[in-house]
Design an enzyme around this catalytic site. Structure first.
Site, PDB file in Angstrom:
ATOM      1  N   ASP A  43     143.799 -27.707 -21.804  1.00 49.61           N
ATOM      2  CA  ASP A  43     145.179 -27.776 -22.278  1.00 49.61           C
ATOM      3  C   ASP A  43     146.054 -28.559 -21.304  1.00 49.61           C
ATOM      4  OD1 ASP A  43     147.158 -27.348 -24.138  1.00 49.61           O
ATOM      5  OD2 ASP A  43     147.579 -25.287 -23.546  1.00 49.61           O
TER       6      ASP A  43
ATOM      7  N   GLY B 276     154.391 -20.000 -21.509  1.00 45.88           N
ATOM      8  CA  GLY B 276     153.071 -20.615 -21.443  1.00 45.88           C
ATOM      9  C   GLY B 276     152.283 -20.150 -22.640  1.00 45.88           C
TER      10      GLY B 276
ATOM     11  N   LYS C  89     154.145 -14.091 -15.051  1.00 49.07           N
ATOM     12  CA  LYS C  89     153.868 -14.314 -16.476  1.00 49.07           C
ATOM     13  C   LYS C  89     153.496 -12.989 -17.119  1.00 49.07           C
ATOM     14  CE  LYS C  89     150.337 -16.845 -18.863  1.00 49.07           C
ATOM     15  NZ  LYS C  89     149.765 -18.164 -19.032  1.00 49.07           N
TER      16      LYS C  89
ATOM     17  N   LEU D  87     161.737 -18.370 -17.075  1.00 45.27           N
ATOM     18  CA  LEU D  87     161.500 -19.720 -16.545  1.00 45.27           C
ATOM     19  C   LEU D  87     160.889 -20.619 -17.607  1.00 45.27           C
ATOM     20  CD1 LEU D  87     160.001 -18.888 -13.041  1.00 45.27           C
ATOM     21  CD2 LEU D  87     162.211 -19.907 -13.509  1.00 45.27           C
ATOM     22  N   GLY D  88     160.142 -20.014 -18.514  1.00 42.65           N
ATOM     23  CA  GLY D  88     159.491 -20.828 -19.531  1.00 42.65           C
ATOM     24  C   GLY D  88     158.465 -20.010 -20.273  1.00 42.65           C
TER      25      GLY D  88
ATOM     26  N   GLY E 116     152.403 -16.096 -23.250  1.00 42.46           N
ATOM     27  CA  GLY E 116     153.320 -15.230 -22.525  1.00 42.46           C
ATOM     28  C   GLY E 116     154.548 -15.946 -21.984  1.00 42.46           C
ATOM     29  N   ILE E 117     155.518 -15.123 -21.609  1.00 38.38           N
ATOM     30  CA  ILE E 117     156.760 -15.662 -21.065  1.00 38.38           C
ATOM     31  C   ILE E 117     156.715 -15.541 -19.547  1.00 38.38           C
ATOM     32  CG2 ILE E 117     159.281 -15.407 -21.057  1.00 38.38           C
ATOM     33  CD1 ILE E 117     159.089 -14.236 -23.816  1.00 38.38           C
ATOM     34  N   VAL E 118     157.252 -16.535 -18.865  1.00 41.03           N
ATOM     35  CA  VAL E 118     157.227 -16.545 -17.406  1.00 41.03           C
ATOM     36  C   VAL E 118     158.631 -16.244 -16.879  1.00 41.03           C
ATOM     37  CG1 VAL E 118     156.599 -17.880 -15.380  1.00 41.03           C
ATOM     38  CG2 VAL E 118     155.440 -18.307 -17.540  1.00 41.03           C
TER      39      VAL E 118
END
Ligand code: NAG
Ligand code: NAG
Ligand code: NAG
Ligand code: NAG
Ligand code: NAG
Ligand code: NAG
Ligand code: NAG
Ligand code: NAG
Ligand code: NAG
Ligand code: NAG
Ligand code: NAG
Ligand code: NAG
Length: 786
Positions: free
Chosen positions: A622, A507, A527, A504-505, A510-512
């Site tokens: 952030d 962050g 995530k 999905l994306g 990490g990868i989601v």
């Protein structure tokens, strides 16, 4: 032009080799590390003979890689399995009939396929570009060394987004070293020490100007021209180093060296010469963080640099400058036979780790407090507070003009060589451990009390932490709304995400991935925290701590987690409409003005909750459009709390190293000032401008004076040309002016002048006139160039 010239030149020089050079290597071919008979070879040459793939000497044995063969000074540009030990002289590299490259050594018992290739190669080729390529039977490239760079980038090779070059240990040892160059997703090219998070807190260089975000890549051409471009080619090109079209016959290579410096080398093929440095960054040889190892700092010398130890420390390995330093005594035990003193080291910065805050109002009092505290090994006096620090000091650097003073406890007299000493110290150790255990118990108890208190304090829309045990039918995963923070096993998450199929994306850290639970009825986002990062655990704990106990309609909800062996994963509610960045910066998806204002108010509500309704206060650190997610009703929710900072109950400011994302971080981070919740207000102001204008805060695809959004917004405001900001979209002029003023108030350099989130929300919701923001007096600080 130059390519052709170089090629002709090389062809002339290496005609002999070129004739015998095999353009295609077939299965059944093999190489031997040492030339046992005249019929074997130790490498395969490229047609011109410039590059070779094969064995080269490494330590006491051999490694397999690519090197520049056609010059006197053989230069390794790529190594297969660089972290494997060297192989002995009997090694054979065998291109087997099933299309694998297998490294075999009877002496070492090695029998290993070396390229992580899909197999099934039917031919291979060492190209004149320095690329080693495997082909399948359809003549398609199935593997190429250019896609697996180590520390070097060659002309025509590209460093794609999210790829890195990692330095070698030394000139003669090509194992993975300590620094890396990363082509970031935000379009910047940046350098970090290996093993640190990719945040500006740890970075030590960037190119100062982003390429096109999301798909920028680094290119080197035959003239030594170094630049960023995007998938679309030279649109939005950013120069890093201008090439040299006038001198022909130069061979270039870009390498991140063992000392953390990125250098562009050139070699004149006409002469027997050596490589010379054409360009290098950063200029400050001491800039690479952690260059000198632990407890040591770098000082510049005329030609190079030197590593010094903190007072009371000695270098671990005299012959190796970067080995770091260790103490010649242990401070914690407070031996009576020792006397201690505190020594100050001026202008230092390092990775702060606050152990505790001692109450002292001056530096002298801070020294005294540390001396009296057995557990205190070092301290820093900053912002009127005396903070004890634990060893070792990582990333210690000297920076002129920084007022930080490291206070180090140093033992001066040697302990007596009494035979009882060791027994005695054993006893001390036991006593210390016992008290540590007791201390830990107290901590746990107080932790539980605090935790309950915090839950209660957040109760406005608070969350039930009590796990209501629900019977799940046949072990199926059922997630009921009341069951909060359920714990998942790794296997479960593997199953619900279909083996982490749909990304999905990304962050921070990490990868989601997308997943579904409850028989596919409820969508979730999982995530997976990056395994390689040392700070993964901190990130995991922060997210658990921060969002595990918050609940607000404008914060993404954490549903569960997985703490299974080495795996750390977080499970969130699924946000079907992607991120704010997604909808704001995609022309077809752009919401209308009223929808955008609702989004702005929702973000403001989420931040307000973190700042004023949570106990302890939370600074998100952030805030950016990538971290604002949109649910199916287009309601904005804040996510990604990995960098967040919790404030203690009585704290209003905190001292911490820089975190966040370029473009959105408040100027006080750069000034090493204490940070407050106002850093989020600043980031919100930038995001608000992006929401107003539907464009990124830095965008070089527009006219130069418009590239930096905050500057352009000020300009438009001062000239009374606000319509330009919204591209002459039909909006209520009065409202546009009010909202722009809110944003400009939020991004004032002086944190205390920025409004609180509560005021921001009132201004966004209200209709009252807002005073003009004061004009900006302090120039923006430029990251990285202090
Ligand atoms: C080794 O290389 C030479 C030319 O350098 C070539 O003629 C010979 O065929 C090669 N031998 C093998 C076994 O590939
Ligand atoms: C290269 O450096 C690595 C890491 O420091 C070390 O483990 C390895 O033994 C070295 N290799 C050689 C050949 O010296
Ligand atoms: C290469 O590997 C194949 C199969 O593993 C083996 O039959 C052959 O003898 C090997 N070649 C050499 C030179 O060792
Ligand atoms: C290496 O492994 C392959 C299969 O794993 C085997 O067929 C081959 O005989 C082995 N070669 C040597 C030299 O051990
Ligand atoms: C594969 O491609 C190369 C160059 O594109 C060509 O020279 C060669 O003949 C091709 N080989 C086959 C088997 O198609
Ligand atoms: C190299 O990487 C690019 C980008 O990931 C990919 O598109 C390409 O297929 C890769 N090539 C090979 C031969 O692996
Ligand atoms: C780059 O290409 C993509 C897809 O081809 C397109 O959507 C995008 O607008 C292009 N960007 C630029 C700056 O040309
Ligand atoms: C070098 O040549 C390239 C193309 O031939 C051109 O785009 C570039 O601007 C030239 N660079 C300089 C510094 O003249
Ligand atoms: C290069 O070196 C070779 C031998 O090492 C020598 O014969 C030749 O003259 C040198 N050429 C130049 C240009 O220095
Ligand atoms: C360093 O440079 C300065 C001036 O350039 C010179 O005076 C000094 O002697 C040099 N020091 C060393 C150690 O070379
Ligand atoms: C550190 O700074 C203080 C005050 O700025 C100064 O008095 C002291 O001499 C400095 N110490 C060293 C070692 O430079
Ligand atoms: C540690 O080393 C310093 C000099 O480097 C010396 O003055 C001091 O006495 C030593 N301390 C101990 C405990 O050995």
């Amino acid at each position: 032009m130059a390519t052709i010239f170089l090629f002709l030149l090389l062809s002339a020089i290496f005609t002999a080799e070129a004739q015998s050079g095999q353009s295609r290597i077939k299965p059944g071919s093999f190489l031997t590390a040492t030339l046992t008979t005249t019929t074997t070879n130790s490498s395969w040459l490229s047609p011109s003979g410039l590059y070779a793939f094969g064995f080269y000497k490494q330590g006491n044995g051999y490694a397999v890689g690519i090197f520049v063969e056609g010059i006197p000074q053989k230069t390794v540009v790529w190594t297969a399995n660089r972290d494997d030990p060297p192989v002995p002289a009997d090694a054979i590299l065998n291109f087997t009939s099933d299309g694998q490259l297998v490294l075999q050594s009877a002496q070492q018992g090695t029998n290993k396929s070396i390229l992580e290739s899909p197999g099934g190669a039917t031919s291979a080729s060492m190209l004149d570009s320095g690329n080693f390529v495997l082909y399948n039977s359809n003549n398609n490239t199935i593997w190429q060394s250019f896609n697996h760079s180590t520390d070097t980038l060659l002309p025509s090779q590209q460093l794609l987004v999210q790829s890195e070059l990692k330095s070698s240990v030394s000139d003669s040892n090509h194992s993975t070293g300590r620094f890396l160059l990363l082509m970031q997703q935000d379009g910047y090219l940046a350098m970090y020490p290996v093993g640190t998070p990719y945040t500006i807190e740890y970075g030590y260089w960037d190119n100062g100007r982003p390429g096109e975000t999301d798909n920028a890549k680094l290119n080197l051409d035959d003239n030594g021209h170094l630049y960023l471009d995007s998938i679309n080619g030279t649109a939005g090109m950013v120069d890093i180093h201008q090439g040299d079209n006038s001198t022909k016959g130069l061979l270039y290579l870009l390498r991140i060296d063992a000392d953390g410096i990125l250098r562009l080398y050139s070699h004149n093929m006409d002469q027997n010469g050596t490589w010379s440095v054409t360009w290098s960054q950063p200029d400050d040889k001491c800039a690479p963080k952690g260059l000198c190892g632990l407890n040591a700092y770098c000082v510049k010398t005329n030609q190079s640099f030197d590593c010094n130890c903190l007072p009371g420390f000695a270098r671990i390995n005299q012959s190796e400058m970067s080995s770091g330093c260790e103490r010649n005594f242990t401070a914690e035990s407070c031996k009576a036979s020792m006397t201690y003193t505190m020594e100050a080291v001026n202008n230092t910065i390092w990775e702060y780790k606050n152990i505790s805050v001692l109450s002292s109002s001056t530096q002298e009092a801070c020294k005294a407090a540390c001396l009296q505290d057995c557990k205190c090994e070092a301290a820093v006096f900053i912002d009127g507070e005396c903070k004890t620090q634990s060893l070792p000091f990582r990333f210690l650097t000297l920076r002129q003009g920084d007022s930080n003073v490291a206070l180090i406890k140093v033992g001066i007299s040697t302990p007596t060589t009494d035979g009882n000493v060791s027994k005695k110290s054993k006893k001390e150790v036991i006593i210390i451990s016992v008290s540590l255990v007791a201390f830990a118990i107290v901590l746990v108890i107080s932790g539980v009390v605090m935790y309950r208190y915090r839950v209660w304090a957040c109760k406005k829309e608070s969350y039930q932490f009590i796990q209501k045990k629900k019977k799940s039918n046949h072990g199926n995963i059922v997630l009921s709304e009341e069951v909060s923070l359920r714990s998942f096993t790794y296997a479960e998450l593997e199953q619900v995400t279909d083996n982490f199929k749909e990304e999905l994306g990304r962050g921070s850290f990490g990868i989601v991935y997308k997943g579904a639970i409850g028989d596919g009825k409820k969508l979730i986002a999982v995530k997976r925290l990056d395994k390689l990062l040392a700070d993964r655990e901190r990130e995991f704990q922060t997210e658990m701590k921060v969002i595990g106990r918050t609940h607000h309609k404008n914060l993404v909800q954490l549903l569960g987690y997985c703490h299974d062996g080495p795996n750390r994963l977080l499970v969130y509610e699924y946000m079907s409409n992607g991120s704010l960045a997604d909808i704001l910066f995609t022309p077809e998806k752009q919401p209308c003005w009223d929808e955008r204002m609702e989004i702005a108010r929702n973000i403001a509500r989420g931040i307000l909750y973190l700042h004023e309704e949570c106990m302890p206060q939370i600074i998100h650190c952030d805030i950016k459009p990538q971290n604002i997610l949109m649910d199916e009703n287009m309601c904005a929710k804040i996510s990604d709390f990995g960098l967040s900072k919790l404030l203690k109950p009585d704290e209003t400011k905190t001292f911490t190293d820089i975190r966040g994302t370029r473009g959105y971080v408040a100027p006080e981070w750069h000034r090493k000032m204490a940070v407050t919740v106002k850093v989020d207000v600043y980031s919100f102001g930038i995001v608000l401008l992006e929401i107003i204008c539907c464009r990124k805060c830095v965008d070089y695809n527009v006219a130069e004076e418009e590239a930096i959004l905050e500057e352009w917004a000020y300009h438009c405001f001062e000239c009374g040309e606000l319509g330009k900001l919204v591209n002459e979209e039909e909006v209520d002029k009065k409202q546009l002016e009010r909202i722009t003023k809110v944003a400009l108030w939020c991004i004032l350099y002086e944190p205390s002048l920025r409004p609180s989130m509560k005021k921001v929300l009132l201004m966004l919701e209200g209709t009252l006139d807002i005073p003009d923001p004061p004009s900006r007096s302090i120039p923006p600080s430029v990251w990285g160039n202090e």
